[in-house]
Design an enzyme around this catalytic site. Structure first.
Site, short mmCIF file in Angstrom:
data_model
loop_
_atom_site.label_atom_id
_atom_site.label_comp_id
_atom_site.label_asym_id
_atom_site.label_seq_id
_atom_site.Cartn_x
_atom_site.Cartn_y
_atom_site.Cartn_z
N SER A 146 -3.66 -6.56 9.74
CA SER A 146 -5.10 -6.81 9.94
C SER A 146 -5.57 -8.01 9.11
O SER A 146 -6.64 -8.55 9.36
CB SER A 146 -5.92 -5.57 9.58
N HIS A 147 -4.79 -8.42 8.13
CA HIS A 147 -5.20 -9.54 7.28
C HIS A 147 -4.11 -10.60 7.15
O HIS A 147 -4.04 -11.31 6.15
CB HIS A 147 -5.69 -9.04 5.91
N ASP A 159 -8.21 -3.53 11.55
CA ASP A 159 -7.26 -2.63 12.21
C ASP A 159 -7.82 -2.12 13.53
O ASP A 159 -7.10 -1.98 14.53
CB ASP A 159 -6.94 -1.45 11.29
#
Ligand code: NDP
Ligand code: PYC
Length: 340
Positions: free
Chosen positions: A50-51, A191
């Site tokens: 997600s990052h 997410d």
């Protein structure tokens, strides 16, 4: 190397260069592009999807929104012996962190504890790279920030809090530091966005839809409100982040950040609070005893088969440094379009 089923494999150097190139192409100064590419590469390396490279899309969207200053030079202000303020001047947060870190560390060594307020920054990144950088200097690190008001308070139905991450690192004499880093929402919004991209359902405790009902539909979740983790406990921690990394440092809460965005779809714009503590200064001659006490605590966790937070990440790091990182084909294609 391309494999249609599994996506594209890149070395860490290739990923860094690709990210830097895309960012410079969209007008970021080299200093910003390198600070961002470095952290995005770390995220993908540690399999924090997600990052990782996914965040390039949001960075470029933020620049295109016209809200971000792509070449803002952070400025440092010495507030007191233990407090530093870094004004990001509406640039991304990462260069401001990079510029402030040496001064924060020096203040922590002389004062025992020091705080850095980063103000007026666009923020999209995971916090563990920052607290790990603090631990790499032998200091304890704590960081937190608000975001946009996507998260309902426990018992409520409308967004008030951000996903408000809290990250902590404890330096260890040998091996990786003890690190945790989590959103105070049930999961990071990134997410849920990835689930929406891939058309996958989400667990029903992550969010409610716009009618206030629990949902497994990621798109409905993004239009509704996210839930805090641990009910009222996550809710109180999320409020604490709004207070410490918003009200206390003279910067926006998540509700104010959302209003400031005004539908532009940029990364949240607010502040961040970073605290560094020097255990040598606290413990003096008892430093080794403090470290041993911490090690006994960690051993009591792992000796019974439980794992320390970040263990998964450190294992992923080792794999990625050896084998490179795998990027899903659709995401890779979207990233390559940024170079058009
Ligand atoms: P996760 O729920 O994925 O992980 C939270 C933490 O718990 C990690 O340190 C993780 O370690 C650890 N952990 C997970 N499972 C276990 C387990 N079984 N035993 C021990 N530890 C465990 O994180 P979130 O979705 O909450 O957040 C993901 C990222 O999103 C964070 O890095 C955060 O900084 C970022 N974020 C950034 C925001 C911003 O405004 N900039 C806003 C919200 C989130 P491990 O990684 O090893 O699994
Ligand atoms: O994933 O919740 C998130 C997030 C917000 C800002 C950056 N990441």
């Amino acid at each position: 190397m391309t494999n249609q089923n599994a996506g594209v494999v890149l070395s860490l150097d290739e990923l860094f260069s690709l990210a830097r190139k895309a960012l410079v192409h969209h007008g970021l100064s080299l200093a910003h592009a390198e600070a961002i590419a470095h952290v995005i590469t770390q995220g993908q390396r540690d399999e924090c999807h997600s990052h990782g490279i996914y965040r390039l899309l949001g960075c470029v969207r933020s620049v295109r929104s016209g809200k971000v200053d792509p070449s803002a030079e952070p400025t440092l202000r010495n507030v007191s012996p233990g407090v530093l303020a870094v004004d990001a001047h509406y640039g991304f947060s990462l260069l401001a962190f990079e510029r402030g870190l040496p001064v924060l560390a020096e203040k922590a060594r002389t004062q025992g504890i020091a705080a850095m307020a980063i103000n007026r920054c666009f923020h999209f990144s995971a916090l563990w790279p920052e607290v790990e950088a603090i631990a790499a200097q032998g200091l304890v690190g704590l960081a937190m920030n608000p975001s946009h008001s996507w998260v309902a308070p426990a018992g409520g139905t409308r967004g008030v809090f951000g996903t408000n991450p809290i990250a902590f690192a404890w330096p260890r004499e040998h091996g990786h530091p003890f690190v945790f880093d989590f959103a105070t929402s049930a999961i990071a919004r990134g997410d849920i966005e990835l689930h929406a991209r891939e058309g996958k359902p989400i667990p029903d405790h992550w969010a409610i839809d716009s009618e206030g009902k629990p949902t497994t539909d990621a798109r409905a979740a993004l239009e509704g409100a996210m839930q805090t983790f641990g009910g009222h406990k996550g809710s109180a921690l999320a409020a604490m982040v709004e207070l410490l990394a918003g009200a206390l440092i003279g910067d926006l809460t998540s509700m104010e950040s959302q209003a400031f965005d005004d539908g532009a779809g940029a990364s949240p714009c607010h502040g961040e609070l970073v605290i560094a503590i020097d255990p040598r200064r606290f413990l003096g001659a008892d430093y080794a005893a403090g470290q041993e006490r911490a090690e006994r605590l960690f051993a009591a966790v792992v000796d019974q088969g439980a794992r320390l937070p970040s263990q998964r990440r450190f294992e992923a790091r080792e794999r990625s440094e050896r084998d490179g990182v795998r990027i899903p084909q659709a995401l890779y294609d979207d990233v390559m379009k940024l170079l058009d």
